[in-house]
Structure formats: structure tokens, C-alpha cells
Design a protein around this motif. Structure first.
Motif: not given
Length: 129
Positions: A22-23, A28, A30, A34-35, A65, A67
Motif C-alpha cells: 500500500q501507498c 492505495t 499498489l 506503479e510504485v 503512488c 499521485t
């Protein structure tokens, strides 16, 4: 400053597992591709060589993440810029120290004359002395 650390696949996997995939900021879930790897304590804000080495320790890294990483980077970009200005390394102080600018003279603009009147902060107008 301490050399930037390059995380190995094994180290990334350990951090990823410790965070339960998780982020660390928003929670979120992951996926592996995308990490983004982030220094939790900002690397550039180290106060000395010992602090810089501590910021390269594995415990200072986290997977977040894209974002959250973008938001954190944007926030810290402003903080870094302000620190550079206050330190006199960029901005007007640096240009003035390098002799590339000079102080703006006070008084009326060149080529104009003073009107003989002045406006006070409360909005009233009075004659100049």
C-alpha cells in the motif's frame, strides 16, 4: 553530501512487503509497476554529512503512488526554492552579490516630475512638504 542510494530489487521488495503493498501516504493498493520510491525525510534538507548518510538509510525509503509522489514533490520544490533564496544562493541577493543588479533608486520615475501630492495609507491625499 552522501552519495544517492540505488535500491536493489530485493530492498524494494522488502519495503513493498513491509507496507503490505500500500501507498504509505494514502493507503492505495499498489501494483508492482506503479510504485515510486521516496525519501521520507527529504534528502536535500540534510544539515550535515552525518545527517545525509542517515537519510540514505533503508528505513528512510517508502513506496508511494505516483499521485502522492507528485504532490509531495510539488510541495517540496517550493520549500527548496525558498531555502535557496533565503540562503542567498538564488534570487535578488545572489544577483546583487554577483554585481548583476543594483538597488532601485527612490523618488519619481526617470523622465517624470513629482506631482507635489502624496496619498497616505488611509486613502487621504495631502501636499508634499
Amino acid at each position: 553530501m552522501a552519495k544517492r542510494r540505488k535500491l536493489t530489487r530485493r530492498q524494494k521488495a522488502e519495503i513493498f512487503q513491509a507496507q503490505n503493498g500500500q501507498c504509505i501516504d494514502c493507503g492505495t493498493k499498489l501494483s508492482v509497476g506503479e510504485v515510486e520510491w521516496d525519501h521520507r525525510k527529504e534528502r536535500r534538507m540534510a544539515v550535515d554529512e552525518e545527517d545525509a548518510k542517515a537519510r540514505e538509510d533503508l528505513s528512510n525509503f517508502a513506496g508511494i503512488c505516483p499521485t502522492c509522489h507528485l504532490a509531495k514533490t510539488a510541495e517540496w520544490a517550493g520549500i527548496h526554492a525558498k531555502a535557496e533564496r533565503q540562503g542567498g544562493r538564488t534570487g535578488q541577493q545572489a544577483r546583487r552579490a554577483a554585481g548583476k543588479t543594483q538597488a532601485i533608486p527612490s523618488g519619481p520615475m526617470p523622465g517624470t516630475k513629482a506631482s507635489g501630492w502624496k496619498r497616505k495609507f488611509d486613502g487621504t491625499v495631502e501636499r508634499r512638504n
